[in-house]
Scaffold this motif. Structure first.
Motif, PDB file in Angstrom:
ATOM      1  N   VAL A   1     -67.955 101.844-108.901  1.00 21.47           N
ATOM      2  CA  VAL A   1     -66.991 100.797-108.197  1.00 21.47           C
ATOM      3  C   VAL A   1     -66.915 101.495-106.591  1.00 21.47           C
ATOM      4  O   VAL A   1     -66.746 100.470-105.727  1.00 21.47           O
ATOM      5  CB  VAL A   1     -65.361 101.420-108.785  1.00 21.47           C
ATOM      6  N   ALA A   2     -66.918 102.653-106.446  1.00 24.76           N
ATOM      7  CA  ALA A   2     -66.667 103.151-104.984  1.00 24.76           C
ATOM      8  C   ALA A   2     -67.709 102.866-104.185  1.00 24.76           C
ATOM      9  O   ALA A   2     -67.792 102.255-103.140  1.00 24.76           O
ATOM     10  CB  ALA A   2     -66.671 104.786-104.965  1.00 24.76           C
ATOM     11  N   ARG A   3     -68.930 102.584-104.908  1.00 22.64           N
ATOM     12  CA  ARG A   3     -70.338 102.340-104.133  1.00 22.64           C
ATOM     13  C   ARG A   3     -70.206 100.837-103.881  1.00 22.64           C
ATOM     14  O   ARG A   3     -70.537 100.346-102.679  1.00 22.64           O
ATOM     15  CB  ARG A   3     -71.498 102.273-105.148  1.00 22.64           C
ATOM     16  N   MET A   4     -69.664  99.728-104.742  1.00 25.98           N
ATOM     17  CA  MET A   4     -69.525  98.595-104.755  1.00 25.98           C
ATOM     18  C   MET A   4     -68.410  98.076-103.337  1.00 25.98           C
ATOM     19  O   MET A   4     -68.742  97.171-102.656  1.00 25.98           O
ATOM     20  CB  MET A   4     -69.210  97.703-105.712  1.00 25.98           C
ATOM     21  N   ARG A   5     -67.347  99.077-103.430  1.00 25.14           N
ATOM     22  CA  ARG A   5     -66.307  98.933-102.494  1.00 25.14           C
ATOM     23  C   ARG A   5     -67.053  99.056-101.095  1.00 25.14           C
ATOM     24  O   ARG A   5     -66.572  98.435-100.131  1.00 25.14           O
ATOM     25  CB  ARG A   5     -65.322  99.903-102.716  1.00 25.14           C
ATOM     26  N   ALA A   6     -67.713 100.253-100.937  1.00 25.22           N
ATOM     27  CA  ALA A   6     -68.459 100.656 -99.720  1.00 25.22           C
ATOM     28  C   ALA A   6     -69.254  99.516 -99.385  1.00 25.22           C
ATOM     29  O   ALA A   6     -69.426  99.217 -97.823  1.00 25.22           O
ATOM     30  CB  ALA A   6     -69.048 101.861 -99.842  1.00 25.22           C
ATOM     31  N   ALA A   7     -69.934  98.825-100.187  1.00 24.44           N
ATOM     32  CA  ALA A   7     -70.926  97.527 -99.979  1.00 24.44           C
ATOM     33  C   ALA A   7     -70.265  96.278 -99.228  1.00 24.44           C
ATOM     34  O   ALA A   7     -70.922  95.417 -98.839  1.00 24.44           O
ATOM     35  CB  ALA A   7     -71.868  97.217-100.989  1.00 24.44           C
ATOM     36  N   GLY A   8     -68.824  96.424 -99.726  1.00 20.43           N
ATOM     37  CA  GLY A   8     -68.137  95.446 -99.155  1.00 20.43           C
ATOM     38  C   GLY A   8     -67.414  94.441-100.186  1.00 20.43           C
ATOM     39  O   GLY A   8     -66.766  93.397-100.025  1.00 20.43           O
ATOM     40  N   ALA A   9     -67.846  94.643-101.563  1.00 25.13           N
ATOM     41  CA  ALA A   9     -67.085  94.013-102.447  1.00 25.13           C
ATOM     42  C   ALA A   9     -65.659  94.251-102.632  1.00 25.13           C
ATOM     43  O   ALA A   9     -65.051  95.270-102.426  1.00 25.13           O
ATOM     44  CB  ALA A   9     -67.819  94.204-103.887  1.00 25.13           C
ATOM     45  N   ARG A  10     -64.780  93.223-102.772  1.00 29.29           N
ATOM     46  CA  ARG A  10     -63.425  93.487-102.766  1.00 29.29           C
ATOM     47  C   ARG A  10     -62.910  93.144-104.424  1.00 29.29           C
ATOM     48  O   ARG A  10     -61.379  93.298-104.601  1.00 29.29           O
ATOM     49  CB  ARG A  10     -62.676  92.358-102.109  1.00 29.29           C
ATOM     50  N   ALA A  11     -63.772  93.082-105.369  1.00 34.10           N
ATOM     51  CA  ALA A  11     -63.511  92.663-106.656  1.00 34.10           C
ATOM     52  C   ALA A  11     -64.708  92.736-107.498  1.00 34.10           C
ATOM     53  O   ALA A  11     -65.710  92.927-106.921  1.00 34.10           O
ATOM     54  CB  ALA A  11     -63.028  91.400-107.004  1.00 34.10           C
ATOM     55  N   LEU A  12     -64.566  93.215-108.948  1.00 33.79           N
ATOM     56  CA  LEU A  12     -65.675  93.386-109.716  1.00 33.79           C
ATOM     57  C   LEU A  12     -65.714  92.396-110.850  1.00 33.79           C
ATOM     58  O   LEU A  12     -64.553  92.103-111.397  1.00 33.79           O
ATOM     59  CB  LEU A  12     -65.645  94.743-110.172  1.00 33.79           C
ATOM     60  N   LEU A  13     -66.572  92.452-111.463  1.00 29.64           N
ATOM     61  CA  LEU A  13     -66.678  91.644-112.861  1.00 29.64           C
ATOM     62  C   LEU A  13     -67.324  92.416-113.890  1.00 29.64           C
ATOM     63  O   LEU A  13     -68.638  92.696-113.581  1.00 29.64           O
ATOM     64  CB  LEU A  13     -67.370  90.036-112.867  1.00 29.64           C
ATOM     65  N   VAL A  14     -66.745  93.103-114.670  1.00 30.38           N
ATOM     66  CA  VAL A  14     -67.300  93.929-115.806  1.00 30.38           C
ATOM     67  C   VAL A  14     -66.747  93.498-117.177  1.00 30.38           C
ATOM     68  O   VAL A  14     -65.693  93.037-117.469  1.00 30.38           O
ATOM     69  CB  VAL A  14     -66.533  95.090-115.483  1.00 30.38           C
ATOM     70  N   GLY A  15     -67.912  93.666-117.975  1.00 28.66           N
ATOM     71  CA  GLY A  15     -67.809  93.269-119.375  1.00 28.66           C
ATOM     72  C   GLY A  15     -68.332  94.051-120.307  1.00 28.66           C
ATOM     73  O   GLY A  15     -67.502  94.936-120.787  1.00 28.66           O
ATOM     74  N   GLU A  16     -69.786  94.187-120.330  1.00 26.55           N
ATOM     75  CA  GLU A  16     -70.289  95.114-121.547  1.00 26.55           C
ATOM     76  C   GLU A  16     -69.949  96.408-121.585  1.00 26.55           C
ATOM     77  O   GLU A  16     -69.610  96.866-122.669  1.00 26.55           O
ATOM     78  CB  GLU A  16     -71.792  94.847-121.314  1.00 26.55           C
ATOM     79  N   SER A  17     -69.911  97.133-120.465  1.00 27.14           N
ATOM     80  CA  SER A  17     -69.399  98.588-120.676  1.00 27.14           C
ATOM     81  C   SER A  17     -68.186  98.798-121.043  1.00 27.14           C
ATOM     82  O   SER A  17     -67.677  99.726-121.869  1.00 27.14           O
ATOM     83  CB  SER A  17     -69.763  99.140-119.287  1.00 27.14           C
ATOM     84  N   LEU A  18     -67.087  97.898-120.796  1.00 24.02           N
ATOM     85  CA  LEU A  18     -65.851  98.221-121.335  1.00 24.02           C
ATOM     86  C   LEU A  18     -65.645  97.686-122.740  1.00 24.02           C
ATOM     87  O   LEU A  18     -65.013  98.183-123.373  1.00 24.02           O
ATOM     88  CB  LEU A  18     -64.866  97.341-120.610  1.00 24.02           C
ATOM     89  N   MET A  19     -66.670  96.538-123.067  1.00 23.65           N
ATOM     90  CA  MET A  19     -66.320  95.850-124.504  1.00 23.65           C
ATOM     91  C   MET A  19     -66.983  96.821-125.379  1.00 23.65           C
ATOM     92  O   MET A  19     -66.678  96.837-126.535  1.00 23.65           O
ATOM     93  CB  MET A  19     -67.073  94.508-124.423  1.00 23.65           C
TER      94      MET A  19
END
Length: 265
Positions: A233-251
């Motif tokens: 999550v921190a890596r994606m935020r640092a890249a400029g993402a402001r949101a995530l779409l997450v499914g399989e790992s949580l499911m």
């Protein structure tokens, strides 16, 4: 539009066949009346913007029973219970698979999940025909997904216009530079970068890092696939993402609410 990988080409061909059958059974005029009578869109992008404005990473949490690459993901599949668990874990929006042949999804899952919570919901499917946009709104979807790998520029623009006319948001998804350049011609600010390689099905978070550098601040960037830990999550935020779409790992988690909280911690 480049040649599709075999799996995606198969999915799109099957989707077109299925839609032709559904269109024959459900005239567009009747479907439009259903779409216009559905409860109003809940503001998918607005919910993600609120998360970003409060300094949080927005989360689109996905309700997905199975996938072609992973097979059955969750045997005890209960869309309303999953929707409530995601909400309790801090998700801002839901994504619900409605494709049956390849993901064991169903429109009923979206209807049931949306009825269980007050979160906005994305219809996750292979949107190929404006008729499907009406169908999405009739089932209550607040947002649709446009996968640039499946669409010509003209098709993507027509689908976007159909969604806008119904008050829906549009998440456009890209996998590489060529798709990104095409997606940036669309009006929607919501831009998803999918870290999954369509040919190998492997995920690599470097995809978001590479493509995000080409995206201006006027777009609302969503990182998709391969996000499993707070470090991701921190890596994606640092890249400029402001949101995530997450499914399989949580499911796959026993306690979905706790796993969602832990991911966002």
């Amino acid at each position: 539009m480049t040649a599709l990988p075999d799996a995606l080409a198969r999915i799109c061909a099957r989707t077109r066949e299925d839609v032709a059958v559904r269109k024959a059974a459900r005239p567009e005029a009747a479907l439009r009346r259903e779409a216009e009578a559905a409860s109003p869109p809940r503001g998918f992008l607005a919910a993600l913007r609120r998360a970003a404005a409060s300094g949080r990473m927005g989360l689109i949490a996905e309700i997905k029973k199975a996938s072609p690459s992973a097979g059955l993901i969750r045997p005890d599949f209960d869309p309303p219970a999953l929707a409530r668990a995601y909400r309790d874990g801090g998700a801002d929006c839901l994504s619900v698979l409605t494709d049956a042949p390849f993901f064991q999804g169903a429109p009923e899952y979206l209807v049931a999940a949306r009825a269980a919570v007050d979160l906005p919901v994305l219809r996750k499917d292979f949107m190929l025909d404006p008729w499907m946009v009406l169908e999405a709104r009739a089932m209550g979807a607040d947002c649709i997904l446009l996968i640039m790998a499946c669409l010509s520029d003209a098709e993507a623009a027509a689908l976007e216009a159909a969604a806008e006319a119904l008050g829906m948001d549009v998440l456009v998804e890209v996998h590489d530079e060529a798709e990104l350049d095409r997606a940036l011609k669309l009006r929607t600010p919501l831009l998803g970068i999918n870290n999954r390689n369509l040919k190998t099905l492997k995920t690599d978070l470097a995809t978001t890092e590479r493509l995000a550098a080409r995206v201006g601040p006027e777009r609302f960037l969503v990182a998709e696939s391969g996000i499993r830990t707070p470090a991701d999550v921190a890596r994606m935020r640092a890249a400029g993402a402001r949101a995530l779409l997450v499914g399989e790992s949580l499911m796959r988690e026993h306690d979905v609410a706790a796993a969602t909280k832990a991911l966002l911690a």
